[in-house]
Write a protein that holds these residues in place. Sequence first.
Motif, mmCIF file in Angstrom:
data_model
loop_
_atom_site.group_PDB
_atom_site.id
_atom_site.type_symbol
_atom_site.label_atom_id
_atom_site.label_comp_id
_atom_site.label_asym_id
_atom_site.label_seq_id
_atom_site.Cartn_x
_atom_site.Cartn_y
_atom_site.Cartn_z
ATOM 1 N N GLN A 113 1.019 -1.495 -0.042
ATOM 2 C CA GLN A 113 0.176 0.108 -0.065
ATOM 3 C C GLN A 113 0.902 1.204 -0.211
ATOM 4 O O GLN A 113 0.529 2.146 -0.781
ATOM 5 C CB GLN A 113 -1.007 0.051 1.215
ATOM 6 N N ARG B 215 -7.611 6.946 8.886
ATOM 7 C CA ARG B 215 -8.503 6.468 10.095
ATOM 8 C C ARG B 215 -8.176 5.087 10.828
ATOM 9 O O ARG B 215 -8.829 4.693 11.807
ATOM 10 C CB ARG B 215 -9.891 6.320 9.360
ATOM 11 N N THR C 28 -10.222 5.498 -5.897
ATOM 12 C CA THR C 28 -9.988 4.686 -5.093
ATOM 13 C C THR C 28 -8.672 4.963 -4.126
ATOM 14 O O THR C 28 -8.799 4.826 -2.774
ATOM 15 C CB THR C 28 -9.631 2.992 -5.821
ATOM 16 N N THR D 191 -8.549 2.098 9.064
ATOM 17 C CA THR D 191 -9.394 1.118 8.690
ATOM 18 C C THR D 191 -8.665 0.465 7.597
ATOM 19 O O THR D 191 -7.620 0.939 6.799
ATOM 20 C CB THR D 191 -10.745 1.789 8.163
ATOM 21 N N LYS E 271 -9.737 7.326 -1.479
ATOM 22 C CA LYS E 271 -10.384 6.658 -0.308
ATOM 23 C C LYS E 271 -9.312 5.807 0.316
ATOM 24 O O LYS E 271 -9.846 5.722 1.628
ATOM 25 C CB LYS E 271 -11.360 5.634 -0.938
ATOM 26 N N TRP E 272 -8.489 5.116 -0.212
ATOM 27 C CA TRP E 272 -7.656 4.621 0.691
ATOM 28 C C TRP E 272 -6.662 5.365 1.430
ATOM 29 O O TRP E 272 -6.405 5.197 2.584
ATOM 30 C CB TRP E 272 -6.326 3.938 -0.375
ATOM 31 N N ARG E 273 -6.452 6.585 1.118
ATOM 32 C CA ARG E 273 -5.598 7.615 1.831
ATOM 33 C C ARG E 273 -6.363 7.949 3.112
ATOM 34 O O ARG E 273 -6.070 8.049 4.198
ATOM 35 C CB ARG E 273 -5.219 8.982 1.210
ATOM 36 N N ILE E 274 -7.885 8.250 3.139
ATOM 37 C CA ILE E 274 -8.600 8.492 4.226
ATOM 38 C C ILE E 274 -8.964 7.194 5.047
ATOM 39 O O ILE E 274 -8.676 7.365 6.154
ATOM 40 C CB ILE E 274 -10.246 8.803 3.455
ATOM 41 N N ALA E 275 -9.045 6.066 4.523
ATOM 42 C CA ALA E 275 -9.041 4.810 5.207
ATOM 43 C C ALA E 275 -7.673 4.701 6.127
ATOM 44 O O ALA E 275 -7.611 4.391 7.457
ATOM 45 C CB ALA E 275 -9.383 3.689 4.471
ATOM 46 N N LYS E 276 -6.457 4.966 5.670
ATOM 47 C CA LYS E 276 -5.278 4.735 6.306
ATOM 48 C C LYS E 276 -5.306 5.891 7.265
ATOM 49 O O LYS E 276 -4.681 5.400 8.470
ATOM 50 C CB LYS E 276 -4.165 4.767 5.235
ATOM 51 N N LEU F 281 -7.787 -1.203 3.979
ATOM 52 C CA LEU F 281 -8.176 -0.783 2.613
ATOM 53 C C LEU F 281 -8.937 -1.870 1.753
ATOM 54 O O LEU F 281 -8.545 -2.955 1.810
ATOM 55 C CB LEU F 281 -6.694 -0.559 1.898
ATOM 56 N N ASP F 282 -9.573 -1.287 0.846
ATOM 57 C CA ASP F 282 -10.240 -2.539 -0.042
ATOM 58 C C ASP F 282 -9.435 -2.711 -1.316
ATOM 59 O O ASP F 282 -9.436 -1.698 -2.243
ATOM 60 C CB ASP F 282 -11.653 -1.956 -0.508
#
Length: 151
Positions: free
Chosen positions: A39, A111, A101, A113, A104-109, A115-116
Amino acid sequence: MLVHWFLAAIHLLAFAMGFWAVLTRGAAFNRLAAGAGEQGRVLLADNIWGISALILLVTGAMRAFGGYEKGTDYYLHQPLFHLKMTLFVLILLIELAPMITLVKWRIAKARGTPLDVRRARLYARISHVEALLLVLMVLAATGMARGVTFS
């Protein structure tokens, strides 16, 4: 004259940087799909890919429309310039899905959470297609610089 040379050099170096970054991102997506923890490499290569695209856009606009090269009229009547711009737009269009995508990964990372990564292989293929389109852009640009015509 020195500014013209500098802009041309920066523009060409941005192609090289983008080519490396998008190939690296594609390879990292493939390794990620295979289960490797890539990632960070995907995101770093994507950052460099984005920076190179911005440099290409700015230096290209300056060269084509800023009075630093052959002039706007030349570029607007040059079929290879239209080909180059069409390839650029195509890259932008196929980049939309990976870009969304990866945001979204940067936001999830941030937080913490997971990654999809289900579409990692698709994004690897898209990255490799973008690399091919960059090569075609360079071919169009060098043809334009050498005065290649198709009439």
